[in-house]
Design a protein around this motif. Structure first.
Motif, PDB file in Angstrom:
ATOM      1  N   VAL A 228       1.773   6.642  -6.964  1.00 30.15           N
ATOM      2  CA  VAL A 228       0.774   7.640  -7.352  1.00 30.15           C
ATOM      3  C   VAL A 228       1.354   9.048  -7.227  1.00 30.15           C
ATOM      4  O   VAL A 228       1.138   9.892  -8.104  1.00 30.15           O
ATOM      5  CB  VAL A 228      -0.503   7.471  -6.495  1.00 30.15           C
ATOM      6  CG1 VAL A 228      -1.442   8.651  -6.683  1.00 30.15           C
ATOM      7  CG2 VAL A 228      -1.200   6.178  -6.840  1.00 30.15           C
ATOM      8  N   GLU A 229       2.104   9.313  -6.165  1.00 28.66           N
ATOM      9  CA  GLU A 229       2.726  10.630  -6.003  1.00 28.66           C
ATOM     10  C   GLU A 229       3.726  10.905  -7.121  1.00 28.66           C
ATOM     11  O   GLU A 229       3.783  12.017  -7.654  1.00 28.66           O
ATOM     12  CB  GLU A 229       3.411  10.726  -4.639  1.00 28.66           C
ATOM     13  CG  GLU A 229       2.436  10.768  -3.479  1.00 28.66           C
ATOM     14  CD  GLU A 229       3.125  10.674  -2.141  1.00 28.66           C
ATOM     15  OE1 GLU A 229       4.378  10.527  -2.114  1.00 28.66           O
ATOM     16  OE2 GLU A 229       2.435  10.737  -1.115  1.00 28.66           O
ATOM     17  N   GLU A 230       4.516   9.909  -7.474  1.00 32.62           N
ATOM     18  CA  GLU A 230       5.472  10.084  -8.569  1.00 32.62           C
ATOM     19  C   GLU A 230       4.748  10.294  -9.900  1.00 32.62           C
ATOM     20  O   GLU A 230       5.204  11.063 -10.741  1.00 32.62           O
ATOM     21  CB  GLU A 230       6.410   8.880  -8.658  1.00 32.62           C
ATOM     22  CG  GLU A 230       7.400   8.786  -7.522  1.00 32.62           C
ATOM     23  CD  GLU A 230       8.362   9.955  -7.497  1.00 32.62           C
ATOM     24  OE1 GLU A 230       8.799  10.412  -8.579  1.00 32.62           O
ATOM     25  OE2 GLU A 230       8.669  10.430  -6.395  1.00 32.62           O
ATOM     26  N   LEU A 231       3.643   9.611 -10.109  1.00 33.50           N
ATOM     27  CA  LEU A 231       2.867   9.814 -11.335  1.00 33.50           C
ATOM     28  C   LEU A 231       2.300  11.230 -11.394  1.00 33.50           C
ATOM     29  O   LEU A 231       2.235  11.819 -12.479  1.00 33.50           O
ATOM     30  CB  LEU A 231       1.744   8.784 -11.441  1.00 33.50           C
ATOM     31  CG  LEU A 231       2.169   7.378 -11.840  1.00 33.50           C
ATOM     32  CD1 LEU A 231       0.969   6.433 -11.801  1.00 33.50           C
ATOM     33  CD2 LEU A 231       2.781   7.378 -13.226  1.00 33.50           C
ATOM     34  N   GLU A 232       1.895  11.779 -10.266  1.00 32.39           N
ATOM     35  CA  GLU A 232       1.418  13.158 -10.251  1.00 32.39           C
ATOM     36  C   GLU A 232       2.538  14.118 -10.646  1.00 32.39           C
ATOM     37  O   GLU A 232       2.316  15.038 -11.435  1.00 32.39           O
ATOM     38  CB  GLU A 232       0.889  13.513  -8.862  1.00 32.39           C
ATOM     39  CG  GLU A 232      -0.417  12.847  -8.512  1.00 32.39           C
ATOM     40  CD  GLU A 232      -0.841  13.094  -7.072  1.00 32.39           C
ATOM     41  OE1 GLU A 232      -0.093  13.786  -6.342  1.00 32.39           O
ATOM     42  OE2 GLU A 232      -1.908  12.593  -6.694  1.00 32.39           O
TER      43      GLU A 232
ATOM     44  N   PHE B  62       0.829  -1.196   0.000  1.00 32.03           N
ATOM     45  CA  PHE B  62       0.000   0.000   0.000  1.00 32.03           C
ATOM     46  C   PHE B  62       0.871   1.257   0.000  1.00 32.03           C
ATOM     47  O   PHE B  62       0.616   2.199  -0.760  1.00 32.03           O
ATOM     48  CB  PHE B  62      -0.922  -0.010   1.226  1.00 32.03           C
ATOM     49  CG  PHE B  62      -1.721   1.246   1.387  1.00 32.03           C
ATOM     50  CD1 PHE B  62      -2.785   1.506   0.545  1.00 32.03           C
ATOM     51  CD2 PHE B  62      -1.394   2.155   2.379  1.00 32.03           C
ATOM     52  CE1 PHE B  62      -3.518   2.671   0.692  1.00 32.03           C
ATOM     53  CE2 PHE B  62      -2.115   3.316   2.526  1.00 32.03           C
ATOM     54  CZ  PHE B  62      -3.187   3.585   1.681  1.00 32.03           C
ATOM     55  N   LYS B  63       1.906   1.291   0.845  1.00 28.92           N
ATOM     56  CA  LYS B  63       2.796   2.453   0.903  1.00 28.92           C
ATOM     57  C   LYS B  63       3.528   2.645  -0.428  1.00 28.92           C
ATOM     58  O   LYS B  63       3.692   3.773  -0.891  1.00 28.92           O
ATOM     59  CB  LYS B  63       3.814   2.290   2.041  1.00 28.92           C
ATOM     60  CG  LYS B  63       3.206   2.288   3.430  1.00 28.92           C
ATOM     61  CD  LYS B  63       2.473   3.566   3.723  1.00 28.92           C
ATOM     62  CE  LYS B  63       3.421   4.594   4.234  1.00 28.92           C
ATOM     63  NZ  LYS B  63       2.780   5.855   4.599  1.00 28.92           N
ATOM     64  N   LYS B  64       3.937   1.547  -1.046  1.00 26.77           N
ATOM     65  CA  LYS B  64       4.599   1.658  -2.345  1.00 26.77           C
ATOM     66  C   LYS B  64       3.627   2.157  -3.412  1.00 26.77           C
ATOM     67  O   LYS B  64       4.004   2.930  -4.298  1.00 26.77           O
ATOM     68  CB  LYS B  64       5.200   0.313  -2.756  1.00 26.77           C
ATOM     69  CG  LYS B  64       6.425  -0.054  -1.960  1.00 26.77           C
ATOM     70  CD  LYS B  64       7.003  -1.370  -2.407  1.00 26.77           C
ATOM     71  CE  LYS B  64       8.229  -1.725  -1.573  1.00 26.77           C
ATOM     72  NZ  LYS B  64       8.864  -2.960  -2.019  1.00 26.77           N
ATOM     73  N   GLY B  65       2.395   1.721  -3.334  1.00 33.75           N
ATOM     74  CA  GLY B  65       1.381   2.197  -4.279  1.00 33.75           C
ATOM     75  C   GLY B  65       1.141   3.689  -4.127  1.00 33.75           C
ATOM     76  O   GLY B  65       1.007   4.410  -5.124  1.00 33.75           O
ATOM     77  N   ILE B  66       1.092   4.166  -2.891  1.00 30.31           N
ATOM     78  CA  ILE B  66       0.927   5.601  -2.645  1.00 30.31           C
ATOM     79  C   ILE B  66       2.123   6.367  -3.212  1.00 30.31           C
ATOM     80  O   ILE B  66       1.962   7.432  -3.834  1.00 30.31           O
ATOM     81  CB  ILE B  66       0.764   5.875  -1.129  1.00 30.31           C
ATOM     82  CG1 ILE B  66      -0.525   5.250  -0.621  1.00 30.31           C
ATOM     83  CG2 ILE B  66       0.798   7.361  -0.831  1.00 30.31           C
ATOM     84  CD1 ILE B  66      -1.781   5.820  -1.237  1.00 30.31           C
ATOM     85  N   ALA B  67       3.328   5.842  -3.031  1.00 32.28           N
ATOM     86  CA  ALA B  67       4.527   6.493  -3.567  1.00 32.28           C
ATOM     87  C   ALA B  67       4.480   6.543  -5.090  1.00 32.28           C
ATOM     88  O   ALA B  67       4.866   7.548  -5.699  1.00 32.28           O
ATOM     89  CB  ALA B  67       5.780   5.766  -3.090  1.00 32.28           C
TER      90      ALA B  67
END
Length: 114
Positions: free
Chosen positions: A36-40, A29-34
């Motif tokens: 998404v932030e990088e994609l933004e 989950f934490k890696k997925g959030i990271a």
């Protein structure tokens, strides 16, 4: 071994399995959030690049049919002259390097001892 000891062993294994799944799920989950932030951040950069691309104008190559023979022939001759000049400059540079390599002064101090 008593029958209830097997239940305790299996219960401990199931609790360990659930704990492991929760741990790895949380990491995922934490890696997925990271991600998404990088994609933004990446979309912001892509938007800037897209604005630059939109501002650039595309130059169309010259049309030989519409220009006529004399213009195309003149352009071709200029290109041939430019390539010949570049070829001559490269040849001169190679000759200069060759002269430096084969010059007798370059070998001074060397002895031919066998």
């Amino acid at each position: 071994m008593y029958w209830w000891s097997w239940i305790l062993i299996w219960l401990a294994l199931v609790i360990l399995l659930i704990g492991t799944l929760v741990f790895f799920g949380w990491r995922l989950f934490k890696k997925g959030i990271a991600v998404v932030e990088e994609l933004e951040r990446l979309t912001d950069k892509v938007e800037l690049l897209q604005q630059n691309v939109d501002e650039l104008s595309v130059e169309t190559p010259p049309n030989a049919i519409l220009d006529g023979y004399s213009v195309v022939a003149n352009r071709r001759d200029r290109e041939k002259d430019r390539r010949a000049t570049m070829r001559q400059l490269r040849r001169d540079a190679r000759m200069k390097r060759g002269r430096l390599i084969t010059a007798p002064q370059a070998w001074e101090g060397w002895t031919d001892v066998r």
